[in-house]
Structures are given as C-alpha cells and as structure tokens.
Design an enzyme around this catalytic site. Structure first.
Site, PDB file in Angstrom:
ATOM      1  N   GLU A 137       0.851  -1.189   0.000  1.00 26.68           N
ATOM      2  CA  GLU A 137       0.000   0.000   0.000  1.00 26.68           C
ATOM      3  C   GLU A 137       0.888   1.241   0.000  1.00 26.68           C
ATOM      4  O   GLU A 137       1.840   1.306   0.772  1.00 26.68           O
ATOM      5  CB  GLU A 137      -0.918   0.038   1.222  1.00 26.68           C
ATOM      6  CG  GLU A 137      -1.938   1.163   1.114  1.00 26.68           C
ATOM      7  CD  GLU A 137      -2.926   1.214   2.298  1.00 26.68           C
ATOM      8  OE1 GLU A 137      -2.790   0.436   3.252  1.00 26.68           O
ATOM      9  OE2 GLU A 137      -3.823   2.056   2.229  1.00 26.68           O
ATOM     10  N   ALA A 278       1.508  -0.154  10.726  1.00 27.82           N
ATOM     11  CA  ALA A 278       1.249  -1.555  10.418  1.00 27.82           C
ATOM     12  C   ALA A 278       0.425  -1.633   9.149  1.00 27.82           C
ATOM     13  O   ALA A 278      -0.081  -0.611   8.677  1.00 27.82           O
ATOM     14  CB  ALA A 278       0.495  -2.230  11.562  1.00 27.82           C
ATOM     15  N   MET A 279       0.280  -2.851   8.632  1.00 25.92           N
ATOM     16  CA  MET A 279      -0.398  -3.007   7.345  1.00 25.92           C
ATOM     17  C   MET A 279      -1.294  -4.238   7.344  1.00 25.92           C
ATOM     18  O   MET A 279      -0.880  -5.320   7.731  1.00 25.92           O
ATOM     19  CB  MET A 279       0.662  -3.087   6.237  1.00 25.92           C
ATOM     20  CG  MET A 279       0.088  -3.245   4.846  1.00 25.92           C
ATOM     21  SD  MET A 279      -0.940  -1.800   4.416  1.00 25.92           S
ATOM     22  CE  MET A 279      -2.128  -2.595   3.341  1.00 25.92           C
ATOM     23  N   ASN A 281      -2.498  -6.397   5.222  1.00 24.80           N
ATOM     24  CA  ASN A 281      -2.499  -7.388   4.146  1.00 24.80           C
ATOM     25  C   ASN A 281      -3.368  -8.599   4.506  1.00 24.80           C
ATOM     26  O   ASN A 281      -3.313  -9.091   5.623  1.00 24.80           O
ATOM     27  CB  ASN A 281      -1.073  -7.890   3.901  1.00 24.80           C
ATOM     28  CG  ASN A 281      -0.075  -6.768   3.922  1.00 24.80           C
ATOM     29  OD1 ASN A 281      -0.122  -5.879   3.093  1.00 24.80           O
ATOM     30  ND2 ASN A 281       0.813  -6.769   4.915  1.00 24.80           N
ATOM     31  N   HIS A 313      -6.987  -2.402  14.932  1.00 24.34           N
ATOM     32  CA  HIS A 313      -7.198  -1.642  13.694  1.00 24.34           C
ATOM     33  C   HIS A 313      -6.914  -2.517  12.468  1.00 24.34           C
ATOM     34  O   HIS A 313      -7.742  -2.612  11.561  1.00 24.34           O
ATOM     35  CB  HIS A 313      -6.292  -0.410  13.716  1.00 24.34           C
ATOM     36  CG  HIS A 313      -6.371   0.451  12.497  1.00 24.34           C
ATOM     37  ND1 HIS A 313      -7.118   1.600  12.433  1.00 24.34           N
ATOM     38  CD2 HIS A 313      -5.780   0.333  11.268  1.00 24.34           C
ATOM     39  CE1 HIS A 313      -6.996   2.142  11.246  1.00 24.34           C
ATOM     40  NE2 HIS A 313      -6.181   1.397  10.510  1.00 24.34           N
ATOM     41  N   GLU A 314      -5.745  -3.144  12.462  1.00 20.98           N
ATOM     42  CA  GLU A 314      -5.385  -3.950  11.284  1.00 20.98           C
ATOM     43  C   GLU A 314      -6.329  -5.140  11.149  1.00 20.98           C
ATOM     44  O   GLU A 314      -6.740  -5.501  10.051  1.00 20.98           O
ATOM     45  CB  GLU A 314      -3.931  -4.418  11.364  1.00 20.98           C
ATOM     46  CG  GLU A 314      -2.902  -3.309  11.539  1.00 20.98           C
ATOM     47  CD  GLU A 314      -3.063  -2.134  10.586  1.00 20.98           C
ATOM     48  OE1 GLU A 314      -3.525  -2.346   9.451  1.00 20.98           O
ATOM     49  OE2 GLU A 314      -2.744  -0.990  10.985  1.00 20.98           O
ATOM     50  N   HIS A 317      -9.616  -4.149   9.645  1.00 19.45           N
ATOM     51  CA  HIS A 317      -9.542  -3.921   8.198  1.00 19.45           C
ATOM     52  C   HIS A 317      -9.946  -5.165   7.405  1.00 19.45           C
ATOM     53  O   HIS A 317     -10.272  -5.056   6.228  1.00 19.45           O
ATOM     54  CB  HIS A 317      -8.113  -3.554   7.785  1.00 19.45           C
ATOM     55  CG  HIS A 317      -7.822  -2.075   7.774  1.00 19.45           C
ATOM     56  ND1 HIS A 317      -8.667  -1.144   7.238  1.00 19.45           N
ATOM     57  CD2 HIS A 317      -6.729  -1.386   8.214  1.00 19.45           C
ATOM     58  CE1 HIS A 317      -8.118   0.072   7.345  1.00 19.45           C
ATOM     59  NE2 HIS A 317      -6.948  -0.046   7.937  1.00 19.45           N
ATOM     60  N   GLU A 336     -10.111   3.885   6.099  1.00 19.09           N
ATOM     61  CA  GLU A 336      -9.319   4.344   7.245  1.00 19.09           C
ATOM     62  C   GLU A 336     -10.156   5.084   8.295  1.00 19.09           C
ATOM     63  O   GLU A 336     -10.011   4.841   9.485  1.00 19.09           O
ATOM     64  CB  GLU A 336      -8.142   5.193   6.769  1.00 19.09           C
ATOM     65  CG  GLU A 336      -7.118   4.420   5.926  1.00 19.09           C
ATOM     66  CD  GLU A 336      -6.552   3.199   6.628  1.00 19.09           C
ATOM     67  OE1 GLU A 336      -6.738   3.037   7.850  1.00 19.09           O
ATOM     68  OE2 GLU A 336      -5.913   2.376   5.922  1.00 19.09           O
TER      69      GLU A 336
HETATM   70  N1  PHE Z   1      -3.215   0.876   5.760  1.00 19.78           N
HETATM   71  C1  PHE Z   1      -2.369   0.983   6.923  1.00 19.78           C
HETATM   72  C2  PHE Z   1      -3.294   1.176   8.104  1.00 19.78           C
HETATM   73  O1  PHE Z   1      -3.819   2.222   8.327  1.00 19.78           O
HETATM   74  C3  PHE Z   1      -1.408   2.101   6.905  1.00 19.78           C
HETATM   75  C4  PHE Z   1      -0.333   2.016   5.886  1.00 19.78           C
HETATM   76  C5  PHE Z   1      -0.396   2.797   4.753  1.00 19.78           C
HETATM   77  C6  PHE Z   1       0.720   1.190   6.062  1.00 19.78           C
HETATM   78  C7  PHE Z   1       0.592   2.759   3.807  1.00 19.78           C
HETATM   79  C8  PHE Z   1       1.733   1.150   5.138  1.00 19.78           C
HETATM   80  C9  PHE Z   1       1.662   1.950   4.003  1.00 19.78           C
HETATM   81  O2  PHE Z   1      -3.614   0.290   8.782  1.00 19.78           O
HETATM   82 ZN    ZN Z   2      -5.793   1.564   8.547  1.00 20.16          ZN
END
Ligand code: PHE
Ligand code: ZN
Length: 874
Positions: A137, A278-279, A281, A313-314, A317, A336
């Site tokens: 991302e 964090a991310m 995925n 949060h992650e 998502h 977000e």
């Molecule tokens: N999407 C991630 C989050 O808010 C944030 C993120 C954005 C991480 C871009 C890495 C790169 O949970």
């Molecule tokens: Zn997020």
C-alpha cells in the site's frame, strides 16, 4: 525474444512529449480499469540481492474498447514478456509496460529481477534485519511485478516462494498454504492460495528466520482459526499482549459488528524497518515492531494501549478495507476513517471510555486541526494528489473517524449497525466509495444523511460561536449559535455544515442539569435554540463528548468555566472546561496581559482532591495544552512568549498545588506488571504531577524524578521520570540518561525512546544535543523509527524547533534532504512543521521559508517531498 535490447521502434518512434515531472491526479478523472485481472500466479525465487519474480496474469478486457493493456511498474525492467505463451510486441511508456492484446482475454507472463537489499524506500520487497518482507500500500506492488496497480482491480492470488532454507526457513504469504517441500542446493519452497479476490495493495510476502507465538480463536460460527505472531526468537516473550489484543479484537468485531474472520490462518509479522505503523495485508498483517513487542520493562502503558489499538485496527480492516475495499485512493477514508472509528470504539470498550475520548480528541487537536488550518489542508476525501503516500493523514484517518462518529451519533447504535450490516453485505468483494457507505447507512436507517456529505468534501475546521441569553422573568434562555469555516487551499468560500452538538444546561446556582441533554443540529450559518421553564440562570454545556469535530468559542460568564469544570456530568465537557480555563491564562500570558491563574488553580486542586474522579481522568484534566496547540490560537506566533507563558502557569500551578501534586506523585500503583486501568491511571497521574512539580521547584522535582526512575519496575515510571528530568539542569539528568542508555541500548525500540526523550527536552541547548545525537553511532536515517525518534520529535518540539536563530529549521531541512535520497515517504512526513511559516512573527517566518526554498531547490527531489514543500510554499 522480446527483451530490453529489442525495445520496438525505440530509435524511430517520435519522442512523446515528456510527462510533467510531478503530475497531479484528480478524483474527477476516475475511469474504470480497461483490463481486469481475475487471476494472478506469482513465482518468487527469493534472495536478498537478486529476487526473480515471474508472474502470470489472466487479463480480461473490461467493456468494449481497443486500448492496450497497461501495466504499472516502478524501477522494473522486463526480462521476458509472453502472451498466451508466445512472444509478443511490447513497449515501455515511462514506467508502464504496454502490450497490445488481440482478443478479450489472454495469459500475460512477465519476468523481472529486483534487489530487496538495496530497496531503501521500504516499498515493494525489501530486506529488514535479515528477513525479506513486502509493503504494497498504496503503490508498492508495481515495484515487485508489472500489474494494473490500482485498488479496483481484484484478483485471486496463487503464490509460489522458493528460498534458501537456512536463511529463510519461514515462508509466508496471504491466504492458506497448499503445499511445501525441499528443493536442490539447500532451497525449499511453499505454495499458497488466497481464496478471496483482493487488490494488489493487500499482497504480502515474508521470508525469514522467524519464530511463532501460536494460539487459536474459535469464531462465532465455530470455526477454529490458527493465529501466529512471527518474530525473532529473542522477541517471543514480548508478544503476549499483542496476541491477547488480537483475540479480544476478534471477539469484539463479532459482538459489535457481527463480523467473523474468514481464513483458516491469521498471521502477523513484526519488522523493525517500516514506513508506517502496520499493514492489513489479507491474512498476513505486517507490523512495525513497535506495535507488537511489549513487556512492562520496555514498554509504557501508552505503548501497551497503542499495541492493542493497532492490532485491532489492522484486524478490523479484514472487513473494513479488505472484504470491502476502496474504488480509488481518493476513497481512502472509506476504509481508514471507518476503521479508526472502529478501533477507537474497541479501545473505549476495553478501558475507560471517557479517558479514551479525551485522548482521541487531544490527538485530533494536535495533529489534525493544524493540518486543517495550514497549507496542506485537504478534505477527508481529497480531490487531487501528486503522491498518494502524502494523504495518509490525520485528516483522512482521524477527522474521517469523527465523520463516522457523527453518523453513529445521529443514527444511534441500532440504525448505525443496520447500516454497516447493509454496507458489508451489499459491497462484499467490491471496491466501493464513500458515497456507497453513506447510501448503505441511509437505506438501512431511512434517514437522509445527504447534508452530511459536505464533511467529505469541504476542508477546514468549522468554528462555532455560542452565547446564551437568559431572561429570568420568563424563565427563557436563547442559545445563539453561529458557524463559519475559514478558507483552505482551493476552497476560498465555504458552505455551512451540519454540526451535531450534544448540549445541556446546568443551573448556575445548583450545578444540576436544568435542561437535559439534547442533540442540536446546527446546519445554518446562524441559529437560535430556545429553552423554557428555567428557574435559574443557565450554564452552557455544549459539544459534549466532542460530538462534532469543531472549535467552539462560547461567550462565558465570570466563573462559568470553573463551575462546569466542577459539576458537568459529562466527563469530556468537564475536561474541556479545564482546558478552556488553562487557555484563558495561557493566551493572556502569551499576549503579555495580566494573568489570573486562580480559577484554574482552584479547579485543578478540586480535581486532584476529588474522590469520585479516577486518576487517569485527573491526569488528563490537569495537563496543560501544548505550546503548539496554544500557537494555533494566536494570530501571530511568538514561540518564546508562548513558552514563557506556559512556564509561568506551570510555576503557578506547581507552587499552589505542591502538596496535592506530591501526594499524587508518591501514590503507589503496585506492580509495574499491573495493567489495570487504576494502576495505569495512577502511574500517569504520578508523572503528570511530577511535571507540574518541576514547573515550581526544579531541585525537588529532580530528586523525586531520580528516585522514581531508580526504583521503577516498569517503563512507564522510568520514561515519565526521564521526560521531566531531560528538561532540568540537574546532575540527576545526566545520571539517569546514562543509566538508561547503558541498560537498554541494545533494544532498538527503547533506544528510540532515549533519542526521542532528548529531542523533546525543553531547554535552550536542545538543538545542540540533537545535533550531537545525530552524529551518535547508533543514529541512522535509514531506519524510519530512529529518524522519527530524533528528527520527527524535534520537529514538533515547538520551542526548540522554532529557536530564533533558525538553526532548528536548518537541521530539519538537512534531515529532509538527506532522508529523501533514501526514503521519500518518510522524508515527506517531516515537512509539515515548516507549513506553519506564515503564522510566525516575521523573522522566523522568513527563516522557515528560506529553508523550504532550499529544499525545493535540491536537485532530484522526490515527488513526495516536492508535493509537501511546494504546497507549503504556495
Ligand atoms: N493501511 C495501513 C493502516 O492504516 C497504513 C499504511 C499505509 C501502512 C501505507 C503502510 C503503508 O492500517
Ligand atoms: Zn488503517
């Protein structure tokens, strides 16, 4: 054989006009993708220096058109391109690989080589601490393979990884593992499949020598999910809190939103080099290690809370972001803002909701309000960008969450839940828009929310003016409300916004609620609300719980704030009254007017001595606004005047309340391992009190702080003591800093704290210390956490950064220029403090501006920094 040496017609083709170096992307230009990619098979031969990536895309023409297939690439060179197994003509147009496809469907194979070890941008596939990991991302996937790298192209992924077994014994990617085995020359492989179609930004891969903390979670429909948190072996004991948080988040999402996890495995990996927090995925969340690793020895209570919030949060998502994703990056707040609202609600349910709300509002005011009033202001749903990475902002995240919270407030929990159920149901497997979200809420609730959509499109923080006129003879009060929004870049004139204000009236004499709470919707420039049957003069309790993200300026009677601070039943409103009392004194001081600190002293004393209030609330209530937040309220910012006004008030409060503060500072929170709200609140109040004691009596504070530091069995007390000591001129300062360093310098996350504490110090030599630290052998700009700890912290140290000689500006500009060469994303995030330049007194203003110009004139500036700096100068 088509390869780099046979670029078709490279010599003869007329030169295309050069694309503008840094083009602006506009929301109104959105067009559905020309080609879809229902399936992708990836084959990775992994290695730190040369990783070979083969990909096979099933591409499908989307609609009737004859446009070629365009695949995004970033620093990629195609080694091989085949369509349906045959050589095919292809060309590069800028970074894009363009292929003319006959027919409506094809198999398109490409092969590239990438170098993870040299990937300092930390986007795409990169090396971190001996492992390999990805960050895609927003637009990192195009650094791994050629692909239509946009969130509305959803594909089913099948991934084969092949690596040296010794160096990379663990191979992970999204979804479920299908098979694995041994290869030749000490290599091994694994093959995975993710059954859920996803956009490329959710792809992830990790290879490394990692160990799992394993657990399981049984979902509400009885499916067992294998959970694992992967870290270096030595870090395993620090993963317990993250695992407990994950399980709590999974249960909460089932209970509150009816959302269940959907794969057999859920993996989390902690990495020490990461651009963000964090991310999410799919099935393989990748975390900055600071949001995973914790035990009371190395992590503060705030760190523990942040870990729970980010893990949740992650995880959240998985539905709000992954199952339903975003059509384009302008819709970023769709996932977000909503997910931040979800994680805030989760944290509120896990601890004190009132204190959580105060903390969230504090963050909004510190990070988002300045954004909204400066040159980088943008709507929650932006209209244009140059580099999307610059839009992962407090506006998109935190103001976006406030917007969702307003929907929740207006609809009430049941209708809101019906709306989110409909949203998930209707758009599962799709790439949706903010409008789709609002539509689902409307359709499920029957409530017209169209007026609220302006919150998505109009930037700027509304200011609400309020005054109440009481007529004792008739027992009537008129609440007169007005609203206005200041211009922001590209939006010179503003329309009125719907502003939901939870409002009550308290009796001036009794302190009791004489008009019970109601939700007032202020949606015109001016409005009057009438209250009848009042038998005493009213006090105004407005925007309770911070029901709208606005600035309220209420005309107050003499002791109105003091009364509210004492008797308002709404904890947020009570906190707010204390803040306003503090502002009155602070702003008067900063303007050089006479300061009456007595009302605040009385209110703070009553707060400290109250038996009903919990210590965490007390700590929040007596904490003074930061200098940056005070600056927001001044027409012309003079940082020295603000600083000395705040120091004077700290002195006045500290001396008047010394006994109460000393008592709070001495309170026993029990074991450092006790993470109950009471223990955490007691520790927080202890360090906040210490800070006020230091305002009045440095020597006493130094002694107390050193003692707190020495006996501490937890990082909260230690860091709290140090954060006070760093600003004092006392021998204890050096002793504690040295002891801290000696004990913890091998732990990167704790060493970050050591750098950050010193960069946050309130002293005249902070910049010199920061310059020394920048030359420390353990400082590196290549690691985002370390860079943020030093340069990021310094940039928000209002008094030190804005030193009159401008050396602070030069330092941060140097850091931005140097970091930009390695990691543009992280460099660009250091720019915003410069954006305040127009607000400062003329000398500093000119110095800031000249540093911005210096950055601007640096050859080879990245798109990221270019956008932030050029907009800051505009
Ligand atoms: N999407 C991630 C989050 O808010 C944030 C993120 C954005 C991480 C871009 C890495 C790169 O949970
Ligand atoms: Zn997020």
């Amino acid at each position: 054989m088509a390869d780099i040496r046979t670029l078709p017609d490279a010599e003869t083709a007329p030169e295309a006009p050069p694309a503008p170096v840094h083009a602006t992307i506009r929301r109104e230009d959105y067009r559905p993708p020309d080609w879809l990619v229902p399936e992708i098979a990836l084959d990775f031969a992994l290695d730190a220096d040369v990783t070979r990536v083969r990909s096979r895309l099933t591409v499908e023409r989307n609609g009737a058109h004859d446009r070629p297939l365009r695949l995004d690439g970033d620093e990629l060179t195609p080694l091989n391109v085949l369509a349906n197994g045959q050589d095919v003509a292809w060309r590069m147009e800028g970074p894009q690989l363009v292929v003319d496809i006959e027919g409506d469907r094809a198999d398109l194979e490409t092969e590239v080589e990438i170098n993870p070890a040299q990937n300092t941008k930390l986007m795409g596939l990169y090396a971190s601490g001996g492992m390999l990991c990805t960050q895609c991302e927003a637009e990192g996937f195009r650094r791994i393979t050629f692909f239509p790298d946009r969130p509305d192209v959803l594909s089913r992924y099948r991934v084969r990884m092949d690596a040296d077994e010794q160096r990379f014994p663990i191979l992970l990617t999204n979804g479920n593992e299908l098979a694995s085995g041994k290869g030749e020359h000490g290599r091994h492989w694994a093959e995975w499949e993710d059954p859920f179609p996803k956009p490329s930004y959710l792809f992830a891969l990790v290879a490394g020598d990692l160990k799992p903390n394993r657990d399981t979670f049984t979902t509400m429909s009885g499916r067992k999910v294998d959970l694992a948190i992967w870290v270096r072996e030595a870090d395993l004991p620090k993963t317990g809190h993250a695992m407990a948080s994950l399980k709590a988040a999974m249960a909460w999402d089932e209970k509150v939103y009816g959302r269940e996890y959907d794969l057999d495995q859920f993996n989390i990996v902690a990495v020490s080099d990461f651009n963000m927090g964090a991310m999410e995925n799919k099935g393989l969340n990748v975390f900055n290690s600071r949001y995973i690793l914790a035990d009371p020895e190395i992590a503060t209570d705030a760190d523990f809370d942040a870990i729970a919030a980010v893990v949740a949060h992650e995880y959240f998502h998985n539905w709000s972001g992954n199952r339903v994703t975003c059509r384009d990056w302008f819709q970023l707040s769709l996932k977000e803002g909503f997910t931040v609202f979800r994680d805030q609600s989760f944290s509120a349910d896990m601890g004190s909701a009132a204190v959580k709300r105060i903390e969230d509002v504090r963050v909004l005011r510190m990070a988002q309000f300045p954004e909204d009033s400066g040159p980088l202001a943008h709507p929650v749903r932006p209209d244009s960008y140059i580099e999307i990475s610059n839009f992962y902002t407090a506006t998109v995240y935190n103001k976006g969450a406030e917007l969702i919270r307003m929907f929740h407030t207006v609809l009430g929990p049941e209708k809101f839940r019906a709306g989110t159920d409909l949203y998930f149901d209707r758009h599962d497997g799709e790439a949706a828009t903010c409008d789709d979200f609002v539509k689902a809420l409307e359709d499920a609730s029957g409530v017209d929310l169209s007026a609220f959509k302006i919150w998505y499109s109009q930037a700027g923080t509304p200011q609400v003016d309020a005054r109440i006129d009481y007529d004792a003879d008739t027992g009537t009060a008129l609440l007169k409300l007005g609203q206005r929004v200041a211009p922001t870049p590209g939006q010179p004139s503003k329309a009125p916004m719907p502003i939901p204000l939870r409002t009550a009236l308290l009796g001036e004499a009794s302190g009791a609620e004489i008009a019970s709470e109601q939700l007032i919707l202020l949606d015109r420039p001016e409005q009057t609300v009438r209250f009848e049957g009042l038998d005493e003069a009213p006090l105004l309790s407005i925007n309770r719980g911070f029901s709208a993200p606005v600035v309220v300026r209420a005309k107050r009677k003499g002791d109105e704030l003091e009364r509210l601070a004492q008797s308002d039943a709404d904890p947020f409103a009570r906190y707010e009254a204390m803040q306003e009392l503090a502002f009155e004194a602070l702003l008067a001081g900063a303007r050089g007017e006479a300061v009456d600190a007595e009302p605040l002293i009385r209110a703070a004393g009553n707060t400290l001595r109250s038996n009903e209030l919990d210590p965490a609330f007390k700590a929040e209530a007596i904490l003074l606004p930061t200098e940056a937040v005070i600056a927001e309220r001044m027409d012309v910012v003079d940082p020295d005047a603000i600083h000395s006004s705040r120091e004077h008030l700290r002195h006045a409060l500290g001396s008047a309340l010394m006994d109460d503060l000393a008592k709070a500072q001495a309170a026993d929170a029990g074991s450092g391992a006790d993470l109950s709200p009471l223990a955490k609140g007691t520790r927080r109040l202890r360090s906040v009190s210490l800070g006020l004691i230091a305002g009045a009596d440095q020597a006493r504070a130094a002694g107390l702080a050193k003692a707190q530091f020495d006996v501490a069995d937890n990082m909260t007390d230690r860091q709290g003591a140090l954060s006070v000591l760093v600003s004092l001129d006392a021998p204890e300062r050096e002793a504690a800093l040295t002891a801290f360093y000696e004990r913890f310098h091998e732990d990167a996350l704790v060493l970050d704290k050591w750098f950050a504490l010193q960069a946050a110090a309130q002293r005249t030599d902070t910049l010199d210390q920061v310059l020394t630290l920048a030359a420390h052998r353990e400082f590196t700009i290549a690691n985002p956490n370390r860079l943020r700890a030093l340069a990021g912290t310094f940039g928000v140290n209002h008094w030190a950064f804005n030193g009159a000689d401008g050396r602070g500006y030069a330092f941060l500009a140097d850091m931005i220029v140097a970091a930009d060469k390695l990691n543009p994303q992280v460099a660009a995030r250091l720019v915003p403090p410069f954006g305040r330049w127009r607000r400062f007194e003329p000398k500093r203003s000119a110095l800031m501006r000249s540093q911005l110009e210096r950055i601007m004139n640096t050859p080879g500036l990245s798109r990221d920094v270019f956008e932030q700096v050029s907009k800051s100068l505009a």
